[in-house]
Design a protein around this motif. Structure first.
Motif, PDB file in Angstrom:
ATOM      1  N   ILE A 177       0.841  -1.206   0.000  1.00  0.00           N
ATOM      2  CA  ILE A 177       0.000   0.000   0.000  1.00  0.00           C
ATOM      3  C   ILE A 177       0.876   1.257   0.000  1.00  0.00           C
ATOM      4  O   ILE A 177       0.609   2.220  -0.726  1.00  0.00           O
ATOM      5  CB  ILE A 177      -0.984  -0.015   1.196  1.00  0.00           C
ATOM      6  N   GLN A 178       1.949   1.202   0.772  1.00  0.00           N
ATOM      7  CA  GLN A 178       2.884   2.338   0.815  1.00  0.00           C
ATOM      8  C   GLN A 178       3.441   2.607  -0.591  1.00  0.00           C
ATOM      9  O   GLN A 178       3.516   3.761  -1.041  1.00  0.00           O
ATOM     10  CB  GLN A 178       4.028   2.007   1.789  1.00  0.00           C
ATOM     11  N   LEU A 179       3.793   1.544  -1.299  1.00  0.00           N
ATOM     12  CA  LEU A 179       4.334   1.691  -2.660  1.00  0.00           C
ATOM     13  C   LEU A 179       3.288   2.318  -3.593  1.00  0.00           C
ATOM     14  O   LEU A 179       3.596   3.240  -4.358  1.00  0.00           O
ATOM     15  CB  LEU A 179       4.769   0.323  -3.208  1.00  0.00           C
ATOM     16  N   ALA A 180       2.054   1.814  -3.496  1.00  0.00           N
ATOM     17  CA  ALA A 180       0.986   2.336  -4.360  1.00  0.00           C
ATOM     18  C   ALA A 180       0.740   3.821  -4.075  1.00  0.00           C
ATOM     19  O   ALA A 180       0.544   4.618  -5.004  1.00  0.00           O
ATOM     20  CB  ALA A 180      -0.295   1.532  -4.144  1.00  0.00           C
ATOM     21  N   MET A 181       0.782   4.184  -2.793  1.00  0.00           N
ATOM     22  CA  MET A 181       0.536   5.583  -2.427  1.00  0.00           C
ATOM     23  C   MET A 181       1.694   6.472  -2.895  1.00  0.00           C
ATOM     24  O   MET A 181       1.473   7.579  -3.398  1.00  0.00           O
ATOM     25  CB  MET A 181       0.359   5.719  -0.904  1.00  0.00           C
ATOM     26  N   THR A 182       2.915   5.998  -2.727  1.00  0.00           N
ATOM     27  CA  THR A 182       4.081   6.779  -3.173  1.00  0.00           C
ATOM     28  C   THR A 182       4.008   6.989  -4.680  1.00  0.00           C
ATOM     29  O   THR A 182       4.256   8.092  -5.183  1.00  0.00           O
ATOM     30  CB  THR A 182       5.393   6.028  -2.821  1.00  0.00           C
ATOM     31  N   PHE A 183       3.639   5.931  -5.383  1.00  0.00           N
ATOM     32  CA  PHE A 183       3.548   6.029  -6.848  1.00  0.00           C
ATOM     33  C   PHE A 183       2.442   7.017  -7.237  1.00  0.00           C
ATOM     34  O   PHE A 183       2.594   7.798  -8.175  1.00  0.00           O
ATOM     35  CB  PHE A 183       3.282   4.647  -7.451  1.00  0.00           C
ATOM     36  N   HIS A 184       1.345   6.966  -6.505  1.00  0.00           N
ATOM     37  CA  HIS A 184       0.217   7.871  -6.811  1.00  0.00           C
ATOM     38  C   HIS A 184       0.655   9.333  -6.661  1.00  0.00           C
ATOM     39  O   HIS A 184       0.337  10.168  -7.508  1.00  0.00           O
ATOM     40  CB  HIS A 184      -0.959   7.578  -5.864  1.00  0.00           C
ATOM     41  N   ARG A 185       1.409   9.600  -5.607  1.00  0.00           N
ATOM     42  CA  ARG A 185       1.805  10.990  -5.325  1.00  0.00           C
ATOM     43  C   ARG A 185       2.882  11.503  -6.286  1.00  0.00           C
ATOM     44  O   ARG A 185       3.101  12.701  -6.394  1.00  0.00           O
ATOM     45  CB  ARG A 185       2.319  11.105  -3.887  1.00  0.00           C
ATOM     46  N   ARG A 186       3.536  10.570  -6.982  1.00  0.00           N
ATOM     47  CA  ARG A 186       4.643  10.985  -7.856  1.00  0.00           C
ATOM     48  C   ARG A 186       4.153  11.845  -9.034  1.00  0.00           C
ATOM     49  O   ARG A 186       4.916  12.586  -9.628  1.00  0.00           O
ATOM     50  CB  ARG A 186       5.377   9.738  -8.369  1.00  0.00           C
ATOM     51  N   SER A 187       2.889  11.683  -9.410  1.00  0.00           N
ATOM     52  CA  SER A 187       2.347  12.518 -10.480  1.00  0.00           C
ATOM     53  C   SER A 187       1.052  13.171  -9.989  1.00  0.00           C
ATOM     54  O   SER A 187       0.150  12.473  -9.512  1.00  0.00           O
ATOM     55  CB  SER A 187       2.056  11.656 -11.722  1.00  0.00           C
ATOM     56  N   GLU A 188       0.955  14.478 -10.138  1.00  0.00           N
ATOM     57  CA  GLU A 188      -0.219  15.211  -9.635  1.00  0.00           C
ATOM     58  C   GLU A 188      -1.505  14.805 -10.332  1.00  0.00           C
ATOM     59  O   GLU A 188      -2.585  14.852  -9.766  1.00  0.00           O
ATOM     60  CB  GLU A 188      -0.016  16.725  -9.850  1.00  0.00           C
ATOM     61  N   ASP A 189      -1.366  14.415 -11.601  1.00  0.00           N
ATOM     62  CA  ASP A 189      -2.553  14.140 -12.413  1.00  0.00           C
ATOM     63  C   ASP A 189      -3.035  12.694 -12.316  1.00  0.00           C
ATOM     64  O   ASP A 189      -4.100  12.359 -12.829  1.00  0.00           O
ATOM     65  CB  ASP A 189      -2.253  14.447 -13.890  1.00  0.00           C
ATOM     66  N   ARG A 190      -2.232  11.844 -11.716  1.00  0.00           N
ATOM     67  CA  ARG A 190      -2.568  10.410 -11.758  1.00  0.00           C
ATOM     68  C   ARG A 190      -3.784  10.081 -10.890  1.00  0.00           C
ATOM     69  O   ARG A 190      -3.925  10.585  -9.776  1.00  0.00           O
ATOM     70  CB  ARG A 190      -1.365   9.600 -11.287  1.00  0.00           C
ATOM     71  N   ILE A 191      -4.646   9.215 -11.430  1.00  0.00           N
ATOM     72  CA  ILE A 191      -5.782   8.711 -10.650  1.00  0.00           C
ATOM     73  C   ILE A 191      -5.436   7.291 -10.210  1.00  0.00           C
ATOM     74  O   ILE A 191      -4.926   6.499 -11.014  1.00  0.00           O
ATOM     75  CB  ILE A 191      -7.063   8.645 -11.507  1.00  0.00           C
ATOM     76  N   SER A 192      -5.705   6.977  -8.963  1.00  0.00           N
ATOM     77  CA  SER A 192      -5.523   5.596  -8.493  1.00  0.00           C
ATOM     78  C   SER A 192      -6.854   5.091  -7.961  1.00  0.00           C
ATOM     79  O   SER A 192      -7.497   5.767  -7.153  1.00  0.00           O
ATOM     80  CB  SER A 192      -4.469   5.533  -7.385  1.00  0.00           C
TER      81      SER A 192
END
Lengths: 222, 238
Positions: A177-192
Protein backbone atom coordinates in the motif's frame (compact mmCIF):
# COMPACT_ATOMS: atom_id res chain seq x y z
CA UNK A 1 -10.65 10.95 -16.34
CA UNK A 2 -12.73 7.91 -15.30
CA UNK A 3 -16.47 7.86 -15.05
CA UNK A 4 -19.20 5.26 -14.70
CA UNK A 5 -22.67 6.30 -15.75
CA UNK A 6 -25.49 4.05 -14.66
CA UNK A 7 -23.37 0.94 -15.25
CA UNK A 8 -25.04 -2.35 -14.45
CA UNK A 9 -23.70 -5.89 -14.69
CA UNK A 10 -24.67 -9.40 -13.65
CA UNK A 11 -23.48 -8.94 -10.05
CA UNK A 12 -23.63 -5.15 -9.66
CA UNK A 13 -26.53 -2.76 -9.33
CA UNK A 14 -26.43 0.58 -11.15
CA UNK A 15 -23.24 2.48 -10.34
CA UNK A 16 -22.36 6.04 -11.28
CA UNK A 17 -19.35 8.13 -10.30
CA UNK A 18 -16.86 10.53 -11.79
CA UNK A 19 -13.22 10.92 -10.78
CA UNK A 20 -10.97 13.73 -11.90
CA UNK A 21 -7.18 14.02 -12.18
CA UNK A 22 -5.27 13.31 -8.98
CA UNK A 23 -8.17 11.39 -7.44
CA UNK A 24 -7.70 8.50 -5.04
CA UNK A 25 -10.72 6.24 -5.17
CA UNK A 26 -11.68 3.33 -3.01
CA UNK A 27 -14.32 1.02 -4.52
CA UNK A 28 -15.85 -1.50 -2.16
CA UNK A 29 -17.90 -4.30 -3.68
CA UNK A 30 -20.43 -6.49 -1.85
CA UNK A 31 -18.73 -9.73 -2.90
CA UNK A 32 -15.57 -11.12 -4.47
CA UNK A 33 -17.44 -11.80 -7.72
CA UNK A 34 -18.80 -8.26 -7.82
CA UNK A 35 -15.32 -6.80 -7.20
CA UNK A 36 -13.85 -8.95 -9.97
CA UNK A 37 -16.62 -7.99 -12.33
CA UNK A 38 -16.22 -4.28 -11.57
CA UNK A 39 -12.48 -4.51 -12.27
CA UNK A 40 -13.10 -6.30 -15.59
CA UNK A 41 -15.67 -3.69 -16.61
CA UNK A 42 -13.34 -0.81 -15.69
CA UNK A 43 -10.52 -2.47 -17.64
CA UNK A 44 -12.63 -2.76 -20.77
CA UNK A 45 -12.60 -6.55 -20.66
CA UNK A 46 -16.27 -7.16 -19.85
CA UNK A 47 -19.03 -5.13 -21.42
CA UNK A 48 -21.69 -4.07 -18.89
CA UNK A 49 -25.35 -4.95 -19.44
CA UNK A 50 -26.10 -1.23 -19.58
CA UNK A 51 -24.46 2.13 -18.95
CA UNK A 52 -21.35 3.92 -20.07
CA UNK A 53 -17.73 3.62 -18.90
CA UNK A 54 -15.42 6.49 -19.84
CA UNK A 55 -11.66 6.37 -19.38
CA UNK A 56 -9.57 9.43 -20.16
CA UNK A 57 -12.59 10.88 -21.90
CA UNK A 58 -13.37 7.90 -24.14
CA UNK A 59 -16.27 5.48 -23.89
CA UNK A 60 -14.20 2.30 -23.83
CA UNK A 61 -17.01 0.10 -25.09
CA UNK A 62 -17.78 2.38 -28.03
CA UNK A 63 -14.26 2.90 -29.39
CA UNK A 64 -12.65 0.72 -32.05
CA UNK A 65 -10.21 -2.05 -31.12
CA UNK A 66 -7.25 0.12 -32.21
CA UNK A 67 -8.49 3.05 -30.12
CA UNK A 68 -9.06 0.78 -27.11
CA UNK A 69 -5.54 -0.61 -27.30
CA UNK A 70 -4.09 2.89 -27.66
CA UNK A 71 -6.12 4.05 -24.66
CA UNK A 72 -4.98 1.15 -22.49
CA UNK A 73 -1.33 2.10 -22.98
CA UNK A 74 -2.13 4.96 -20.57
CA UNK A 75 -3.78 2.72 -17.98
CA UNK A 76 -2.00 0.49 -15.46
CA UNK A 77 -3.91 -2.59 -14.34
CA UNK A 78 -2.86 -4.60 -11.30
CA UNK A 79 -4.92 -7.78 -11.30
CA UNK A 80 -5.44 -9.86 -8.20
CA UNK A 81 -3.97 -12.96 -9.83
CA UNK A 82 -2.87 -14.23 -13.24
CA UNK A 83 -2.37 -11.58 -15.87
CA UNK A 84 1.20 -12.60 -16.70
CA UNK A 85 2.36 -13.93 -20.05
CA UNK A 86 3.16 -17.61 -19.58
CA UNK A 87 5.97 -17.98 -22.12
CA UNK A 88 8.00 -15.07 -20.74
CA UNK A 89 10.17 -14.99 -17.63
CA UNK A 90 9.10 -12.64 -14.85
CA UNK A 91 11.68 -10.01 -15.80
CA UNK A 92 10.44 -10.12 -19.40
CA UNK A 93 6.87 -9.74 -18.19
CA UNK A 94 7.87 -6.67 -16.19
CA UNK A 95 9.67 -5.12 -19.15
CA UNK A 96 7.13 -5.97 -21.86
CA UNK A 97 4.64 -3.05 -21.76
CA UNK A 98 7.19 -0.36 -20.92
CA UNK A 99 9.48 -1.46 -23.75
CA UNK A 100 6.61 -1.96 -26.17
CA UNK A 101 5.29 1.55 -25.55
CA UNK A 102 8.85 2.91 -25.41
CA UNK A 103 8.23 4.44 -21.98
CA UNK A 104 11.55 3.26 -20.53
CA UNK A 105 14.84 1.86 -21.78
CA UNK A 106 16.21 -1.46 -20.50
CA UNK A 107 18.64 0.35 -18.19
CA UNK A 108 15.89 2.58 -16.79
CA UNK A 109 13.72 -0.47 -16.24
CA UNK A 110 16.46 -2.28 -14.33
CA UNK A 111 16.95 0.71 -12.05
CA UNK A 112 13.20 1.22 -11.57
CA UNK A 113 12.66 -2.48 -10.77
CA UNK A 114 15.53 -2.60 -8.29
CA UNK A 115 14.31 0.55 -6.51
CA UNK A 116 10.72 -0.72 -6.36
CA UNK A 117 11.74 -4.11 -5.00
CA UNK A 118 13.84 -2.37 -2.37
CA UNK A 119 10.84 -0.22 -1.40
CA UNK A 120 8.92 -3.44 -0.85
CA UNK A 121 11.54 -4.70 1.54
CA UNK A 122 13.13 -7.19 -0.85
CA UNK A 123 16.91 -7.35 -1.13
CA UNK A 124 18.87 -7.70 -4.38
CA UNK A 125 19.12 -11.51 -4.16
CA UNK A 126 15.40 -11.90 -3.58
CA UNK A 127 14.73 -9.53 -6.47
CA UNK A 128 17.00 -11.48 -8.81
CA UNK A 129 15.32 -14.73 -7.78
CA UNK A 130 11.86 -13.32 -8.52
CA UNK A 131 12.88 -11.88 -11.87
CA UNK A 132 14.47 -15.13 -13.06
CA UNK A 133 11.39 -17.20 -12.19
CA UNK A 134 8.65 -18.37 -14.54
CA UNK A 135 5.29 -16.66 -13.78
CA UNK A 136 3.59 -19.92 -12.75
CA UNK A 137 6.23 -20.48 -10.04
CA UNK A 138 5.72 -17.13 -8.28
CA UNK A 139 4.20 -17.04 -4.81
CA UNK A 140 1.07 -14.84 -4.44
CA UNK A 141 2.96 -11.91 -2.91
CA UNK A 142 5.66 -12.13 -5.56
CA UNK A 143 3.04 -12.22 -8.31
CA UNK A 144 1.38 -9.13 -6.89
CA UNK A 145 4.71 -7.32 -6.73
CA UNK A 146 5.50 -8.22 -10.34
CA UNK A 147 2.11 -7.02 -11.59
CA UNK A 148 2.55 -3.74 -9.70
CA UNK A 149 6.04 -3.07 -11.06
CA UNK A 150 4.91 -3.93 -14.58
CA UNK A 151 1.97 -1.52 -14.44
CA UNK A 152 3.98 1.25 -12.76
CA UNK A 153 6.79 1.01 -15.29
CA UNK A 154 4.31 2.20 -17.93
CA UNK A 155 3.93 5.52 -16.03
CA UNK A 156 0.15 5.36 -16.51
CA UNK A 157 -2.29 8.22 -16.04
CA UNK A 158 -4.76 5.87 -14.38
CA UNK A 159 -3.92 2.95 -12.07
CA UNK A 160 -6.56 0.37 -11.20
CA UNK A 161 -5.71 -2.12 -8.44
CA UNK A 162 -7.75 -5.26 -7.83
CA UNK A 163 -7.56 -6.62 -4.25
CA UNK A 164 -4.12 -5.08 -3.86
CA UNK A 165 -3.75 -6.05 -0.21
CA UNK A 166 -5.94 -9.14 -0.03
CA UNK A 167 -4.30 -12.35 1.18
CA UNK A 168 -1.09 -10.65 2.30
CA UNK A 169 0.64 -10.65 5.68
CA UNK A 170 0.48 -7.35 7.61
CA UNK A 171 4.07 -6.35 6.78
CA UNK A 172 3.71 -7.12 3.06
CA UNK A 173 0.32 -5.39 2.99
CA UNK A 174 1.75 -2.20 4.48
CA UNK A 175 4.66 -2.20 2.02
CA UNK A 176 2.42 -2.78 -0.99
CA UNK A 177 0.00 0.00 0.00
CA UNK A 178 2.88 2.34 0.81
CA UNK A 179 4.33 1.69 -2.66
CA UNK A 180 0.99 2.34 -4.36
CA UNK A 181 0.54 5.58 -2.43
CA UNK A 182 4.08 6.78 -3.17
CA UNK A 183 3.55 6.03 -6.85
CA UNK A 184 0.22 7.87 -6.81
CA UNK A 185 1.81 10.99 -5.32
CA UNK A 186 4.64 10.99 -7.86
CA UNK A 187 2.35 12.52 -10.48
CA UNK A 188 -0.22 15.21 -9.63
CA UNK A 189 -2.55 14.14 -12.41
CA UNK A 190 -2.57 10.41 -11.76
CA UNK A 191 -5.78 8.71 -10.65
CA UNK A 192 -5.52 5.60 -8.49
CA UNK A 193 -8.53 3.35 -8.00
CA UNK A 194 -8.49 0.50 -5.48
CA UNK A 195 -11.14 -2.18 -5.92
CA UNK A 196 -11.85 -4.59 -3.10
CA UNK A 197 -14.61 -6.60 -1.45
CA UNK A 198 -12.85 -6.51 1.94
CA UNK A 199 -12.63 -2.89 3.04
CA UNK A 200 -10.50 -3.74 6.06
CA UNK A 201 -7.53 -4.48 3.75
CA UNK A 202 -7.55 -0.86 2.56
CA UNK A 203 -8.15 0.91 5.88
CA UNK A 204 -4.76 2.66 5.77
CA UNK A 205 -5.70 4.43 2.51
CA UNK A 206 -7.40 7.80 2.93
CA UNK A 207 -9.25 8.10 -0.33
CA UNK A 208 -10.70 11.25 -1.87
CA UNK A 209 -13.74 9.22 -3.03
CA UNK A 210 -15.34 6.19 -1.50
CA UNK A 211 -17.71 4.21 -3.68
CA UNK A 212 -19.79 1.44 -2.18
CA UNK A 213 -21.15 -0.85 -4.85
CA UNK A 214 -24.50 -2.53 -4.48
CA UNK A 215 -25.35 -6.07 -5.40
CA UNK A 216 -28.01 -6.76 -7.97
CA UNK A 217 -31.34 -7.54 -6.42
CA UNK A 218 -32.01 -10.99 -7.84
CA UNK A 219 -35.19 -11.55 -5.86
CA UNK A 220 -35.82 -14.81 -4.03
CA UNK A 221 -37.15 -16.79 -6.97
CA UNK A 222 -39.31 -19.88 -6.66
CA UNK B 1 -10.62 -13.25 -39.62
CA UNK B 2 -10.02 -15.74 -42.42
CA UNK B 3 -6.72 -16.97 -43.86
CA UNK B 4 -6.60 -14.20 -46.44
CA UNK B 5 -7.12 -11.48 -43.82
CA UNK B 6 -4.34 -12.99 -41.67
CA UNK B 7 -1.93 -12.86 -44.58
CA UNK B 8 -2.90 -9.31 -45.53
CA UNK B 9 -2.71 -8.27 -41.86
CA UNK B 10 0.84 -9.62 -41.56
CA UNK B 11 2.08 -7.78 -44.66
CA UNK B 12 0.38 -4.54 -43.68
CA UNK B 13 1.70 -4.65 -40.10
CA UNK B 14 5.37 -5.45 -40.66
CA UNK B 15 6.16 -2.11 -38.98
CA UNK B 16 5.21 -3.79 -35.66
CA UNK B 17 8.64 -5.47 -35.83
CA UNK B 18 10.25 -2.09 -35.21
CA UNK B 19 9.31 -2.48 -31.54
CA UNK B 20 11.92 -4.26 -29.45
CA UNK B 21 9.66 -6.88 -27.78
CA UNK B 22 8.14 -7.90 -31.14
CA UNK B 23 11.60 -8.16 -32.70
CA UNK B 24 12.68 -10.27 -29.75
CA UNK B 25 9.80 -12.68 -30.44
CA UNK B 26 10.85 -12.84 -34.10
CA UNK B 27 14.47 -13.77 -33.30
CA UNK B 28 13.46 -16.35 -30.70
CA UNK B 29 11.05 -17.99 -33.11
CA UNK B 30 13.60 -18.10 -35.92
CA UNK B 31 16.06 -19.73 -33.50
CA UNK B 32 13.42 -22.23 -32.35
CA UNK B 33 12.34 -23.06 -35.90
CA UNK B 34 15.83 -23.44 -37.35
CA UNK B 35 18.56 -24.24 -34.83
CA UNK B 36 16.38 -26.52 -32.72
CA UNK B 37 15.29 -28.54 -35.75
CA UNK B 38 18.72 -28.83 -37.40
CA UNK B 39 19.32 -32.38 -36.19
CA UNK B 40 16.09 -33.63 -37.77
CA UNK B 41 16.62 -31.71 -41.00
CA UNK B 42 20.25 -32.84 -41.32
CA UNK B 43 19.39 -36.52 -40.96
CA UNK B 44 16.43 -36.41 -43.37
CA UNK B 45 18.37 -34.33 -45.92
CA UNK B 46 21.44 -36.56 -45.91
CA UNK B 47 19.35 -39.71 -46.24
CA UNK B 48 17.26 -38.15 -49.03
CA UNK B 49 20.40 -37.28 -51.00
CA UNK B 50 21.84 -40.73 -50.45
CA UNK B 51 18.66 -42.51 -51.54
CA UNK B 52 18.39 -40.47 -54.74
CA UNK B 53 22.04 -41.07 -55.70
CA UNK B 54 22.01 -44.78 -54.92
CA UNK B 55 18.68 -45.37 -56.69
CA UNK B 56 19.82 -43.61 -59.86
CA UNK B 57 23.15 -45.41 -59.80
CA UNK B 58 21.32 -48.72 -59.41
CA UNK B 59 18.87 -48.02 -62.24
CA UNK B 60 21.09 -46.33 -64.81
CA UNK B 61 24.61 -47.08 -63.68
CA UNK B 62 27.06 -44.51 -62.52
CA UNK B 63 26.68 -41.37 -64.60
CA UNK B 64 27.95 -38.19 -62.92
CA UNK B 65 26.03 -35.88 -65.27
CA UNK B 66 22.74 -37.75 -64.84
CA UNK B 67 23.16 -37.83 -61.07
CA UNK B 68 23.87 -34.11 -61.03
CA UNK B 69 20.77 -33.35 -63.07
CA UNK B 70 18.61 -35.73 -61.07
CA UNK B 71 19.70 -34.07 -57.84
CA UNK B 72 18.91 -30.70 -59.32
CA UNK B 73 15.46 -31.75 -60.46
CA UNK B 74 14.46 -33.59 -57.36
CA UNK B 75 16.20 -31.86 -54.45
CA UNK B 76 16.34 -28.24 -55.58
CA UNK B 77 13.12 -27.99 -57.54
CA UNK B 78 10.88 -30.30 -55.55
CA UNK B 79 12.02 -32.25 -52.52
CA UNK B 80 13.96 -29.50 -50.77
CA UNK B 81 11.03 -27.10 -50.38
CA UNK B 82 8.48 -29.89 -49.92
CA UNK B 83 10.27 -31.98 -47.29
CA UNK B 84 11.36 -28.97 -45.23
CA UNK B 85 7.76 -27.75 -45.38
CA UNK B 86 6.39 -31.09 -44.17
CA UNK B 87 8.98 -31.23 -41.37
CA UNK B 88 8.10 -27.69 -40.38
CA UNK B 89 4.36 -28.35 -40.38
CA UNK B 90 4.83 -31.34 -38.08
CA UNK B 91 7.20 -29.50 -35.73
CA UNK B 92 7.13 -25.72 -35.55
CA UNK B 93 3.71 -25.40 -37.20
CA UNK B 94 2.05 -27.59 -34.60
CA UNK B 95 3.93 -25.79 -31.82
CA UNK B 96 2.79 -22.41 -33.14
CA UNK B 97 -0.89 -23.42 -33.19
CA UNK B 98 -0.61 -25.00 -29.73
CA UNK B 99 1.11 -21.97 -28.22
CA UNK B 100 -1.27 -19.38 -29.66
CA UNK B 101 -4.39 -21.39 -28.87
CA UNK B 102 -3.36 -22.02 -25.25
CA UNK B 103 -2.53 -18.32 -24.80
CA UNK B 104 -5.91 -17.40 -26.26
CA UNK B 105 -7.75 -19.82 -23.96
CA UNK B 106 -5.81 -18.56 -20.92
CA UNK B 107 -6.94 -15.04 -21.84
CA UNK B 108 -3.37 -13.86 -22.38
CA UNK B 109 -4.57 -12.09 -25.54
CA UNK B 110 -6.89 -10.04 -23.29
CA UNK B 111 -4.04 -9.39 -20.84
CA UNK B 112 -1.98 -7.95 -23.68
CA UNK B 113 -4.88 -5.83 -24.93
CA UNK B 114 -5.39 -4.47 -21.43
CA UNK B 115 -1.73 -3.39 -21.40
CA UNK B 116 -2.24 -1.53 -24.65
CA UNK B 117 -0.43 -4.18 -26.68
CA UNK B 118 -2.10 -5.47 -29.81
CA UNK B 119 -1.78 -9.28 -29.54
CA UNK B 120 -1.83 -9.62 -33.31
CA UNK B 121 1.15 -7.30 -33.63
CA UNK B 122 3.09 -8.72 -30.69
CA UNK B 123 2.29 -12.43 -30.88
CA UNK B 124 1.10 -13.23 -34.39
CA UNK B 125 3.00 -11.01 -36.85
CA UNK B 126 6.50 -11.92 -35.53
CA UNK B 127 5.59 -15.63 -35.54
CA UNK B 128 4.28 -15.47 -39.09
CA UNK B 129 7.34 -13.63 -40.37
CA UNK B 130 9.66 -15.99 -38.51
CA UNK B 131 7.96 -19.00 -40.10
CA UNK B 132 8.56 -17.62 -43.59
CA UNK B 133 12.18 -16.66 -42.85
CA UNK B 134 12.89 -19.99 -41.14
CA UNK B 135 11.50 -22.09 -43.99
CA UNK B 136 13.59 -20.12 -46.46
CA UNK B 137 16.76 -20.76 -44.40
CA UNK B 138 15.95 -24.42 -43.74
CA UNK B 139 15.27 -25.02 -47.43
CA UNK B 140 18.73 -23.75 -48.38
CA UNK B 141 20.30 -25.82 -45.60
CA UNK B 142 18.32 -28.92 -46.61
CA UNK B 143 19.44 -28.67 -50.23
CA UNK B 144 23.10 -28.17 -49.36
CA UNK B 145 23.00 -31.05 -46.87
CA UNK B 146 21.11 -33.37 -49.23
CA UNK B 147 23.62 -32.80 -52.01
CA UNK B 148 26.80 -32.88 -49.95
CA UNK B 149 25.64 -35.36 -47.35
CA UNK B 150 24.24 -37.62 -50.04
CA UNK B 151 27.60 -37.72 -51.77
CA UNK B 152 29.50 -38.42 -48.59
CA UNK B 153 27.19 -41.26 -47.61
CA UNK B 154 27.13 -42.64 -51.14
CA UNK B 155 30.91 -42.58 -51.41
CA UNK B 156 31.01 -45.00 -48.54
CA UNK B 157 28.71 -47.40 -50.40
CA UNK B 158 29.66 -47.03 -54.08
CA UNK B 159 32.85 -45.99 -55.76
CA UNK B 160 32.14 -42.37 -56.67
CA UNK B 161 34.56 -39.51 -57.17
CA UNK B 162 33.61 -36.52 -55.06
CA UNK B 163 35.15 -33.93 -57.39
CA UNK B 164 33.27 -35.34 -60.39
CA UNK B 165 29.99 -35.00 -58.53
CA UNK B 166 30.63 -31.47 -57.43
CA UNK B 167 31.47 -30.53 -61.01
CA UNK B 168 28.32 -32.20 -62.33
CA UNK B 169 26.17 -30.37 -59.80
CA UNK B 170 27.76 -27.02 -60.54
CA UNK B 171 27.17 -27.59 -64.26
CA UNK B 172 23.54 -28.58 -63.74
CA UNK B 173 22.59 -25.80 -61.33
CA UNK B 174 20.75 -22.82 -62.78
CA UNK B 175 19.60 -19.49 -61.39
CA UNK B 176 16.11 -20.28 -62.68
CA UNK B 177 15.88 -23.48 -60.61
CA UNK B 178 17.21 -21.74 -57.54
CA UNK B 179 14.69 -18.92 -57.99
CA UNK B 180 11.84 -21.44 -58.22
CA UNK B 181 13.09 -23.26 -55.14
CA UNK B 182 13.33 -20.01 -53.16
CA UNK B 183 9.91 -18.85 -54.39
CA UNK B 184 8.39 -22.16 -53.34
CA UNK B 185 9.89 -21.99 -49.87
CA UNK B 186 8.61 -18.43 -49.40
CA UNK B 187 5.09 -19.27 -50.59
CA UNK B 188 4.97 -22.50 -48.57
CA UNK B 189 6.23 -20.56 -45.55
CA UNK B 190 3.47 -18.00 -45.97
CA UNK B 191 0.92 -20.83 -46.19
CA UNK B 192 2.18 -22.48 -42.98
CA UNK B 193 2.35 -19.14 -41.17
CA UNK B 194 -1.16 -18.15 -42.19
CA UNK B 195 -3.01 -21.40 -41.56
CA UNK B 196 -1.28 -22.35 -38.28
CA UNK B 197 -1.62 -18.83 -36.82
CA UNK B 198 -5.25 -18.50 -37.88
CA UNK B 199 -6.18 -21.83 -36.27
CA UNK B 200 -4.30 -20.87 -33.10
CA UNK B 201 -6.20 -17.59 -32.85
CA UNK B 202 -9.62 -18.97 -33.73
CA UNK B 203 -10.11 -21.20 -30.68
CA UNK B 204 -12.90 -20.43 -28.23
CA UNK B 205 -12.68 -20.93 -24.49
CA UNK B 206 -12.38 -24.68 -23.95
CA UNK B 207 -9.04 -26.44 -23.56
CA UNK B 208 -10.36 -29.34 -25.67
CA UNK B 209 -10.21 -27.02 -28.65
CA UNK B 210 -6.38 -27.02 -28.63
CA UNK B 211 -5.87 -30.52 -30.10
CA UNK B 212 -8.67 -29.86 -32.60
CA UNK B 213 -6.95 -26.64 -33.66
CA UNK B 214 -3.61 -28.42 -34.10
CA UNK B 215 -5.06 -31.27 -36.16
CA UNK B 216 -7.15 -28.86 -38.23
CA UNK B 217 -4.19 -26.59 -38.94
CA UNK B 218 -1.89 -29.49 -39.88
CA UNK B 219 -4.37 -31.04 -42.31
CA UNK B 220 -5.25 -27.74 -43.93
CA UNK B 221 -1.64 -26.63 -44.21
CA UNK B 222 -0.71 -29.91 -45.89
CA UNK B 223 -3.60 -29.56 -48.33
CA UNK B 224 -2.67 -25.94 -49.05
CA UNK B 225 1.00 -26.81 -49.64
CA UNK B 226 0.25 -29.70 -52.02
CA UNK B 227 -2.24 -27.58 -53.95
CA UNK B 228 0.29 -24.75 -54.24
CA UNK B 229 2.96 -27.25 -55.31
CA UNK B 230 0.62 -28.59 -57.98
CA UNK B 231 0.01 -25.06 -59.24
CA UNK B 232 3.76 -24.42 -59.36
CA UNK B 233 4.23 -27.62 -61.39
CA UNK B 234 1.40 -26.72 -63.76
CA UNK B 235 2.32 -23.11 -64.41
CA UNK B 236 6.11 -23.35 -64.34
CA UNK B 237 7.19 -26.79 -65.42
CA UNK B 238 4.41 -27.81 -67.86
Amino acid sequence: MISFKNVQTEWLGPVSFDAEKGGLIKVVAPSKEAAGEFFQVAAGLLAPHMGEVRILGEDIYAVTEEEYICLMSKVGLVMESGGLISNLLTCENVALPALFHRKKSLEQLETFTAQTLQALGLDADQGREIMATAPNELRPFQGKVVRMIRAMAMEPELMIYEEIAGGLRDGDRANVIQLAMTFHRRSEDRISMFVTYDESTLKSISASSHIALEAVDRGTGV
Amino acid sequence: MGYYQFLVYMFSNLSALARLPARDVLFRQVYFNTVESLQRITLVAALTGMVIITQISQAFGYDAELIGKALMWTVIRELGPLITTILMISGSGAALTAELSSMKINREFDTLRAMGINPMQYLVVPRMVSTIVSLFLLNIYFQATAIMGGFILSMALIDISFSQHVTSILLSISVYDLAISISKSLVFGAAIATVTSAHGCMVGTSITEIPKAIIGSQMRTLFAVFIIDGLFAYFIFL
